[in-house]
Design a protein around this motif. Sequence first.
Motif, mmCIF file in Angstrom:
data_model
loop_
_atom_site.group_PDB
_atom_site.id
_atom_site.type_symbol
_atom_site.label_atom_id
_atom_site.label_comp_id
_atom_site.label_asym_id
_atom_site.label_seq_id
_atom_site.Cartn_x
_atom_site.Cartn_y
_atom_site.Cartn_z
ATOM 1 N N ARG A 69 0.857 -1.191 0.000
ATOM 2 C CA ARG A 69 0.000 0.000 0.000
ATOM 3 C C ARG A 69 0.895 1.244 0.000
ATOM 4 O O ARG A 69 1.778 1.383 0.847
ATOM 5 N N PHE A 70 0.660 2.129 -0.967
ATOM 6 C CA PHE A 70 1.502 3.310 -1.130
ATOM 7 C C PHE A 70 0.637 4.563 -1.217
ATOM 8 O O PHE A 70 -0.537 4.503 -1.586
ATOM 9 N N GLU A 71 1.234 5.688 -0.884
ATOM 10 C CA GLU A 71 0.604 6.997 -1.084
ATOM 11 C C GLU A 71 1.600 7.884 -1.813
ATOM 12 O O GLU A 71 2.132 8.843 -1.265
ATOM 13 N N PRO A 72 1.852 7.565 -3.078
ATOM 14 C CA PRO A 72 2.875 8.299 -3.828
ATOM 15 C C PRO A 72 2.408 9.682 -4.260
ATOM 16 O O PRO A 72 1.216 9.927 -4.458
ATOM 17 N N LEU A 73 3.374 10.556 -4.407
ATOM 18 C CA LEU A 73 3.121 11.885 -4.954
ATOM 19 C C LEU A 73 2.880 11.754 -6.450
ATOM 20 O O LEU A 73 3.571 10.993 -7.137
ATOM 21 N N LEU A 74 1.894 12.468 -6.949
ATOM 22 C CA LEU A 74 1.682 12.502 -8.395
ATOM 23 C C LEU A 74 2.755 13.398 -8.996
ATOM 24 O O LEU A 74 2.747 14.617 -8.802
ATOM 25 N N GLU A 75 3.697 12.793 -9.673
ATOM 26 C CA GLU A 75 4.840 13.517 -10.226
ATOM 27 C C GLU A 75 4.515 14.027 -11.627
ATOM 28 O O GLU A 75 3.679 13.462 -12.333
ATOM 29 N N ALA A 76 5.199 15.085 -11.998
ATOM 30 C CA ALA A 76 5.004 15.653 -13.337
ATOM 31 C C ALA A 76 5.464 14.666 -14.404
ATOM 32 O O ALA A 76 6.413 13.909 -14.206
ATOM 33 N N ALA A 77 4.792 14.674 -15.518
ATOM 34 C CA ALA A 77 5.173 13.864 -16.679
ATOM 35 C C ALA A 77 4.815 14.652 -17.926
ATOM 36 O O ALA A 77 3.887 15.460 -17.934
ATOM 37 N N GLU A 78 5.575 14.426 -18.978
ATOM 38 C CA GLU A 78 5.315 15.106 -20.250
ATOM 39 C C GLU A 78 3.885 14.812 -20.701
ATOM 40 O O GLU A 78 3.449 13.658 -20.691
ATOM 41 N N PRO A 79 3.127 15.840 -21.073
ATOM 42 C CA PRO A 79 1.762 15.578 -21.560
ATOM 43 C C PRO A 79 1.768 14.604 -22.737
ATOM 44 O O PRO A 79 2.639 14.665 -23.608
ATOM 45 N N LEU A 80 0.819 13.719 -22.728
ATOM 46 C CA LEU A 80 0.720 12.710 -23.779
ATOM 47 C C LEU A 80 -0.749 12.315 -23.906
ATOM 48 O O LEU A 80 -1.445 12.186 -22.897
ATOM 49 N N ARG A 81 -1.200 12.144 -25.126
ATOM 50 C CA ARG A 81 -2.569 11.685 -25.367
ATOM 51 C C ARG A 81 -2.515 10.357 -26.100
ATOM 52 O O ARG A 81 -1.763 10.195 -27.062
ATOM 53 N N ARG A 82 -3.300 9.422 -25.620
ATOM 54 C CA ARG A 82 -3.433 8.127 -26.289
ATOM 55 C C ARG A 82 -4.907 7.887 -26.567
ATOM 56 O O ARG A 82 -5.765 8.244 -25.758
ATOM 57 N N GLU A 83 -5.170 7.281 -27.682
ATOM 58 C CA GLU A 83 -6.537 6.897 -28.012
ATOM 59 C C GLU A 83 -6.567 5.377 -28.049
ATOM 60 O O GLU A 83 -5.980 4.751 -28.929
ATOM 61 N N VAL A 84 -7.227 4.818 -27.029
ATOM 62 C CA VAL A 84 -7.211 3.370 -26.831
ATOM 63 C C VAL A 84 -8.471 2.771 -27.438
ATOM 64 O O VAL A 84 -9.590 3.073 -26.992
ATOM 65 N N PRO A 85 -8.330 1.927 -28.461
ATOM 66 C CA PRO A 85 -9.521 1.330 -29.078
ATOM 67 C C PRO A 85 -10.096 0.225 -28.199
ATOM 68 O O PRO A 85 -9.365 -0.518 -27.541
#
Length: 201
Positions: A69-85
């Motif tokens: 069980r973890f409570e990680p910090l939401l870290e920054a990441a390069e914006p990315l968009r995926r379209e999942v069929p």
Amino acid sequence: MNLSLLDWRRRVAALHADVRSCADPEQGWQRWRAGRDELFAGHPASPLDEQARAGFAGLPVAPYDPALRFEPLLEAAEPLRREVPTAADGVVPLERIGAVELPGVGRLDVWWVALYGGGVFLPLRDGTAGGTTYGGGRYLLDTVKGADLGGDDGRLVVDLNFAYHPSCAYDPRWSCPLAPEGNRVGTPVAAGEQLPPGGWY
């Protein structure tokens, strides 16, 4: 209009609200297990067909491990968009909003489901996929469907003991987005829901 799916979502959301209210994470997990078994066994929107429900004795789940069980910090990441069929629901657009680092597991992308209402989506395909768990992976968080373990101050509660199979693992008539690149790790996560021998279908 059949409202059974609406009732299913209400019950899942209420179940996770109950989990979040528990001071003891393992007690919350036990309630989650019992609640999911009840839904799968008797709810009309259960992903199990009638034959599977007839012999249903509960979802196979690994024992609770508090170290997962973890409570990680939401870290920054390069914006990315995926379209999942998906087979039935068309394309599900996902926008990366950050990442979490889980000790012993790795870094996982955190997505926003970019549809009406939206929600946080955190899937996981780990080293058990295709063996003791579904080959397409499992879900850790899917707040669109009410699967939300909480968190605040920029952190998310990510408890691997709550890893669960999407509905498409139980019956091919269901369609669901699977873990994209960024949510696939080679590390086996021996926690959460497991497959019965031979799988579900």
